[in-house]
Design a protein around this motif. Sequence first.
Motif, mmCIF file in Angstrom:
data_model
loop_
_atom_site.group_PDB
_atom_site.id
_atom_site.type_symbol
_atom_site.label_atom_id
_atom_site.label_comp_id
_atom_site.label_asym_id
_atom_site.label_seq_id
_atom_site.Cartn_x
_atom_site.Cartn_y
_atom_site.Cartn_z
ATOM 1 N N GLN A 65 0.833 -1.204 0.000
ATOM 2 C CA GLN A 65 0.000 0.000 0.000
ATOM 3 C C GLN A 65 0.873 1.261 0.000
ATOM 4 O OE1 GLN A 65 -2.120 -1.346 3.520
ATOM 5 N NE2 GLN A 65 -4.053 -1.155 2.399
ATOM 6 N N GLY A 68 2.418 1.674 -3.284
ATOM 7 C CA GLY A 68 1.379 2.103 -4.215
ATOM 8 C C GLY A 68 1.211 3.612 -4.211
ATOM 9 N N GLU A 71 4.342 5.038 -5.867
ATOM 10 C CA GLU A 71 4.262 4.842 -7.316
ATOM 11 C C GLU A 71 3.319 5.855 -7.966
ATOM 12 O OE1 GLU A 71 3.194 1.393 -10.623
ATOM 13 O OE2 GLU A 71 2.727 1.020 -8.513
ATOM 14 N N ARG A 72 2.151 6.056 -7.372
ATOM 15 C CA ARG A 72 1.175 6.981 -7.968
ATOM 16 C C ARG A 72 1.712 8.408 -8.018
ATOM 17 N NH1 ARG A 72 -2.079 3.321 -5.430
ATOM 18 N NH2 ARG A 72 -2.340 4.487 -3.479
#
Length: 133
Positions: A65, A68, A71-72
Motif C-alpha cells: 500500500q 502504491g 508509485e502513484r
Amino acid sequence: MAERPTTNWRDGIAKEAEELAAGALDPECACMAGLFPEELLTSTDAVLDIFERELPGLAEADDAQIFGVVERVVLALNAVNEAHDGSAYETDEREQLCDFIDQSLTEHGVDIVALAARHGLGRYQITDTWRKW
C-alpha cells in the motif's frame, strides 16, 4: 510539516521579482519565472494535493500500500515532467521532490529506512523504480 517544493519555488520567484523591481538584479540574470512557469507549479501542486490526501493511515498500511502511494505520486510527477518536454525537474528540484515524499511519509508514521531495507533498497531509492525525472 514537510514543505512543498513548489512553496520554495514560488518564494524564489517572488524574491527575484523584488530584486528586479529594486534594481538589485540584472534582468538578464533573472531565471526563476522561466524555470517555474505557473502551469508547472499548478500541475505539481495538483499531484502533491492527491499525494497528501493519501498519507493519513499509512502508518498502519502494508508495504504494498505504501509503495502504491509512492508509485502513484512518482508516475503523476513523470506526467508533469513529460508535459514540460522532460525538463520540468532538474537535479535540485528532483532532490526537493524526493525529500518531500520522504518527509511526508515519515511524518505520517512510515519508517522509510525499514521499508526500504525490507526491499533491498537504500532510503533514497524508494522512488527509483518509477521515476523518470
